[in-house]
Design a protein around this motif. Structure first.
Motif, PDB file in Angstrom:
ATOM      1  N   ILE A 232       0.839  -1.208   0.000  1.00  0.00           N
ATOM      2  CA  ILE A 232       0.000   0.000   0.000  1.00  0.00           C
ATOM      3  C   ILE A 232       0.868   1.250   0.000  1.00  0.00           C
ATOM      4  O   ILE A 232       0.563   2.239  -0.665  1.00  0.00           O
ATOM      5  CB  ILE A 232      -0.950   0.014   1.219  1.00  0.00           C
ATOM      6  CG1 ILE A 232      -1.843  -1.235   1.206  1.00  0.00           C
ATOM      7  CG2 ILE A 232      -1.796   1.283   1.246  1.00  0.00           C
ATOM      8  CD1 ILE A 232      -2.756  -1.331   0.009  1.00  0.00           C
ATOM      9  N   GLY A 233       1.964   1.204   0.741  1.00  0.00           N
ATOM     10  CA  GLY A 233       2.858   2.352   0.822  1.00  0.00           C
ATOM     11  C   GLY A 233       2.718   3.095   2.134  1.00  0.00           C
ATOM     12  O   GLY A 233       1.595   3.387   2.565  1.00  0.00           O
ATOM     13  N   GLU A 234       3.830   3.397   2.774  1.00  0.00           N
ATOM     14  CA  GLU A 234       3.839   4.050   4.085  1.00  0.00           C
ATOM     15  C   GLU A 234       3.229   5.444   4.053  1.00  0.00           C
ATOM     16  O   GLU A 234       2.661   5.906   5.040  1.00  0.00           O
ATOM     17  CB  GLU A 234       5.277   4.135   4.619  1.00  0.00           C
ATOM     18  CG  GLU A 234       5.820   2.828   5.161  1.00  0.00           C
ATOM     19  CD  GLU A 234       5.254   2.501   6.532  1.00  0.00           C
ATOM     20  OE1 GLU A 234       4.750   3.413   7.221  1.00  0.00           O
ATOM     21  OE2 GLU A 234       5.314   1.317   6.928  1.00  0.00           O
ATOM     22  N   ASP A 235       3.336   6.120   2.925  1.00  0.00           N
ATOM     23  CA  ASP A 235       2.893   7.513   2.855  1.00  0.00           C
ATOM     24  C   ASP A 235       1.444   7.660   2.380  1.00  0.00           C
ATOM     25  O   ASP A 235       0.924   8.775   2.338  1.00  0.00           O
ATOM     26  CB  ASP A 235       3.806   8.309   1.915  1.00  0.00           C
ATOM     27  CG  ASP A 235       5.241   8.337   2.407  1.00  0.00           C
ATOM     28  OD1 ASP A 235       5.439   8.304   3.639  1.00  0.00           O
ATOM     29  OD2 ASP A 235       6.161   8.361   1.564  1.00  0.00           O
ATOM     30  N   VAL A 236       0.822   6.570   2.032  1.00  0.00           N
ATOM     31  CA  VAL A 236      -0.553   6.636   1.514  1.00  0.00           C
ATOM     32  C   VAL A 236      -1.530   6.764   2.681  1.00  0.00           C
ATOM     33  O   VAL A 236      -1.460   6.001   3.652  1.00  0.00           O
ATOM     34  CB  VAL A 236      -0.891   5.387   0.682  1.00  0.00           C
ATOM     35  CG1 VAL A 236      -2.368   5.377   0.297  1.00  0.00           C
ATOM     36  CG2 VAL A 236      -0.006   5.330  -0.561  1.00  0.00           C
ATOM     37  N   CYS A 238      -5.474   6.547   3.195  1.00  0.00           N
ATOM     38  CA  CYS A 238      -6.762   6.236   2.576  1.00  0.00           C
ATOM     39  C   CYS A 238      -7.862   7.106   3.183  1.00  0.00           C
ATOM     40  O   CYS A 238      -7.771   7.520   4.347  1.00  0.00           O
ATOM     41  CB  CYS A 238      -7.103   4.763   2.785  1.00  0.00           C
ATOM     42  SG  CYS A 238      -5.882   3.604   2.138  1.00  0.00           S
ATOM     43  N   ASP A 262     -11.247   6.935  -1.446  1.00  0.00           N
ATOM     44  CA  ASP A 262     -10.140   5.977  -1.545  1.00  0.00           C
ATOM     45  C   ASP A 262     -10.328   4.950  -0.431  1.00  0.00           C
ATOM     46  O   ASP A 262     -10.127   5.250   0.745  1.00  0.00           O
ATOM     47  CB  ASP A 262      -8.811   6.704  -1.400  1.00  0.00           C
ATOM     48  CG  ASP A 262      -7.615   5.788  -1.563  1.00  0.00           C
ATOM     49  OD1 ASP A 262      -7.824   4.592  -1.868  1.00  0.00           O
ATOM     50  OD2 ASP A 262      -6.476   6.246  -1.357  1.00  0.00           O
ATOM     51  N   ARG A 310      -9.677  -1.281  -2.857  1.00  0.00           N
ATOM     52  CA  ARG A 310      -8.570  -2.233  -2.770  1.00  0.00           C
ATOM     53  C   ARG A 310      -8.811  -3.190  -1.607  1.00  0.00           C
ATOM     54  O   ARG A 310      -9.462  -2.834  -0.621  1.00  0.00           O
ATOM     55  CB  ARG A 310      -7.248  -1.484  -2.569  1.00  0.00           C
ATOM     56  CG  ARG A 310      -6.804  -0.695  -3.784  1.00  0.00           C
ATOM     57  CD  ARG A 310      -5.578   0.137  -3.498  1.00  0.00           C
ATOM     58  NE  ARG A 310      -5.885   1.267  -2.627  1.00  0.00           N
ATOM     59  CZ  ARG A 310      -4.994   2.127  -2.169  1.00  0.00           C
ATOM     60  NH1 ARG A 310      -3.720   1.966  -2.471  1.00  0.00           N
ATOM     61  NH2 ARG A 310      -5.354   3.133  -1.400  1.00  0.00           N
ATOM     62  N   VAL A 339      -1.229   0.587   7.964  1.00  0.00           N
ATOM     63  CA  VAL A 339      -1.849   1.374   6.901  1.00  0.00           C
ATOM     64  C   VAL A 339      -2.564   2.540   7.574  1.00  0.00           C
ATOM     65  O   VAL A 339      -2.943   2.471   8.747  1.00  0.00           O
ATOM     66  CB  VAL A 339      -2.826   0.541   6.052  1.00  0.00           C
ATOM     67  CG1 VAL A 339      -2.090  -0.535   5.279  1.00  0.00           C
ATOM     68  CG2 VAL A 339      -3.921  -0.073   6.902  1.00  0.00           C
ATOM     69  N   ARG A 340      -2.768   3.616   6.823  1.00  0.00           N
ATOM     70  CA  ARG A 340      -3.315   4.837   7.390  1.00  0.00           C
ATOM     71  C   ARG A 340      -4.681   5.128   6.786  1.00  0.00           C
ATOM     72  O   ARG A 340      -4.894   4.949   5.583  1.00  0.00           O
ATOM     73  CB  ARG A 340      -2.378   6.017   7.126  1.00  0.00           C
ATOM     74  CG  ARG A 340      -0.930   5.778   7.561  1.00  0.00           C
ATOM     75  CD  ARG A 340      -0.035   6.925   7.119  1.00  0.00           C
ATOM     76  NE  ARG A 340       1.379   6.618   7.311  1.00  0.00           N
ATOM     77  CZ  ARG A 340       2.055   6.869   8.427  1.00  0.00           C
ATOM     78  NH1 ARG A 340       1.438   7.444   9.442  1.00  0.00           N
ATOM     79  NH2 ARG A 340       3.330   6.553   8.531  1.00  0.00           N
TER      80      ARG A 340
END
Length: 562
Positions: A232-236, A238, A262, A310, A339-340
């Motif tokens: 997913i990516g640390e900086d993403v 949602c 998102d 997702r 995840v954020r």
């Protein structure tokens, strides 16, 4: 690409008189490439055909019988043949001029489970509504008898085990075709050579042979389909993270993603939650012929993906750090990964309670199953099985198992099923000669050589015990909440269910007003479905609650929100 698995051609059996040939013609035009259409002309010939099919192990997928104007009812005729074809779906086709006189009979037959569907005889070759019903019925049959036409995912195992049961259940519920091979088979030797000398069984080879895993965890299985949390990516950040992919989570995912949010959905198991194990849900709006929980979940998942949602499957959420991310976003922890999400929906549902009998816990995956475990149905063919539980899931499991097992016995602590099970299921169970109900009875012991062979049952009124032969035990023991990972700031009742709206403690209210419905004691954290205190514990209400959360998320994320 692995070659297709060769299997006997399944049969569609057509019974009738005046309109028998018309039905044969309609079915042959569409289905003769994949099914053999068999249409005996007399009762004697029909019995001979069925005996021949049974001795040759030829499966009957669908039995279609004409609705006769007078004489013996079509449903009674189908019932006579049921012992020859217990897994076949049963259809009555009705000529247009006889429809009005058939309605009351068909309604009663459906309610009592003596019939799967009835249809008007099509008036032409392109009656697509008719063929949609036939196709869905044949698809349901193929799924329930586990007849995968594609080798797909290959599993190497040396016999039943908890790991094998878990892996097959996960793949089946995700709609992934799979086959099991022994270690000494050609496929087994090939895959074990790729896995290496230290591989432990079961070993799984993903389609195409690109991934071979020894004793794969749910996280490994989910990662092969949707990736891992690190993807997913640390900086993403949602807009909405949905924890739990049952009907509530899927309902939220569809509506949130369709409205441009998102959306990320996470589940510790396969997509669908506990509802995904239901063999047939007949009271869900818009599905008059019923739909399995697995298929409902697969369709909802595809719908959500179409809008951009997702998914992470097989990933265990271990914690929630409130407002600890960029811009006050919440951090959902999955072991070492995170995840954020600006907003979070808790829709983890409930788990089945454990039976607590050590000898039977040791046999989980070897005849003992928590949940319906549709992938094990064929293993209990012509054997005696027991279902523990009095809710709808238990009733649906019993009806499904009755298509395979010699007998199905439902065990309940209460005096009967009336207080906990829907009326339509009770009527279907009462009309099924293979299912019996034993009230005021519990399981106290069980065992067998390597797999379940016997159970000890205790009568709660007389305190007497009885030992019975049993090839399968299916435990559907009510609701245990699944949210121990939540921080204490999110209020729960004394049983562990999440409080929302006016049920929250008054100390969390603002300006003397409670949070909005489905809002918890923490801003930006919502709850829906069975995990919510006071929910209906039904698929339709859960999906509705999930959809109902989305306007609240929009309001929370609005620039002028407090």
């Amino acid at each position: 690409m692995n070659p297709p698995v060769t299997r006997p051609t399944p049969v569609i059996l057509v019974l009738g008189g005046e309109y028998r040939q018309a039905m044969v013609d309609v079915l042959s035009q569409r289905y003769s490439a994949d099914y053999e259409i068999v249409a005996p002309t007399t009762m004697e010939e029909a019995l001979e055909v069925l005996i021949d099919l049974k001795s040759g192990r030829r499966p009957v997928a669908l039995a279609a019988c004409e609705f006769f104007e007078g004489g013996e009812k079509a449903t009674h005729l189908l019932a006579k043949f049921q012992k020859f074809m217990p897994s076949a779906r049963r259809l009555v086709y009705i000529p247009a001029e006889r429809f009005r006189g058939s309605v009351a009979v068909m309604r009663e037959s459906l309610a009592e489970g003596r019939l799967d569907l009835y249809l008007m005889l099509p008036q032409g070759p392109r009656d697509e509504e008719f063929h949609t019903a036939i196709s869905e019925t044949l698809s349901d049959w193929a799924q329930s008898v586990n007849l995968s036409e594609i080798d797909g995912t290959r599993i190497i195992a040396d016999g039943p085990s908890p790991d094998l049961s878990r892996i097959r259940d996960f793949l089946d519920r995700m709609g992934m075709p799979n086959t099991v091979h022994t270690p000494d088979s050609p496929a087994g030797q090939e895959i074990l050579a790729m896995a290496g000398p230290d591989a432990e069984l079961p070993v799984l080879e993903a389609p195409g042979g690109e991934l071979v895993v020894s004793r794969p965890s749910n996280a490994d299985l989910g990662a092969a389909l949707y990736g891992r949390p690190t993807d997913i990516g640390e900086d993403v950040v949602c807009d909405l993270v949905v924890v739990g992919a049952g009907p509530a989570g899927l309902g939220a995912a569809v509506y949130a993603a369709s409205e441009g949010l998102d959306t990320l959905v996470i589940d510790q198991g396969p997509i669908g939650g506990q509802a995904g194990t239901s063999s047939m849900i007949r009271n869900y709006l818009g599905f008059p012929r019923g739909i399995s929980g697995m298929r409902l979940a697969q369709r909802a998942r595809s719908q959500a993906v179409r809008f951009g949602a997702r998914f992470l499957a097989g990933q265990q959420v271990t914690g929630l750090r409130l407002g600890d991310g960029p811009g006050g976003s919440h951090l959902v922890e999955l072991g070492d990964a995170r995840v954020r999400g600006r907003a979070v929906l808790i829709s983890t549902g409930v788990d089945y309670r454990r039976l607590g009998v050590d000898t039977l816990e040791d046999l989980v995956g070897r005849g003992v199953n928590y949940g319906a475990a549709a992938s094990t149905s064929r293993e209990v063919k012509h054997k005696d099985v027991y279902v523990v539980g009095g809710g709808n899931s238990a009733g649906q499991a019993a009806v499904h198992l009755s298509r395979f097992a010699r007998s199905v016995t439902i065990l309940v602590r209460r005096d009967g099923l009336g207080a906990t099970m829907s009326s339509y299921l009770i009527r279907e169970i009462e009309g099924n000669p293979r299912i019996s109900v034993r009230p005021r009875t519990i399981v106290t012991d069980g065992g067998g050589e390597g797999r379940l062979e016997w159970l000890t049952l205790r009568d709660l009124d007389s305190d007497s015990e009885e030992r019975v032969e049993a090839a399968g035990l299916y435990l559907l023991l009510g609701a245990a909440p699944t949210c121990d990972w939540l921080p204490r700031e999110i209020a729960r009742d004394d049983k562990g269910f999440v409080l929302s709206g006016a049920d929250t403690p008054w100390q969390s209210w603002q300006g003397g007003r409670p949070p909005a419905p489905y809002a918890t004691t923490v801003p930006g954290v919502f709850v829906a479905g069975d995990i919510r205190c006071g929910s209906m514990k039904r698929v339709a209400s859960a999906s509705g609650e999930g959809a109902g959360v989305v306007p609240l998320v929009h309001a929370f994320l609005a620039p002028d929100a407090p």
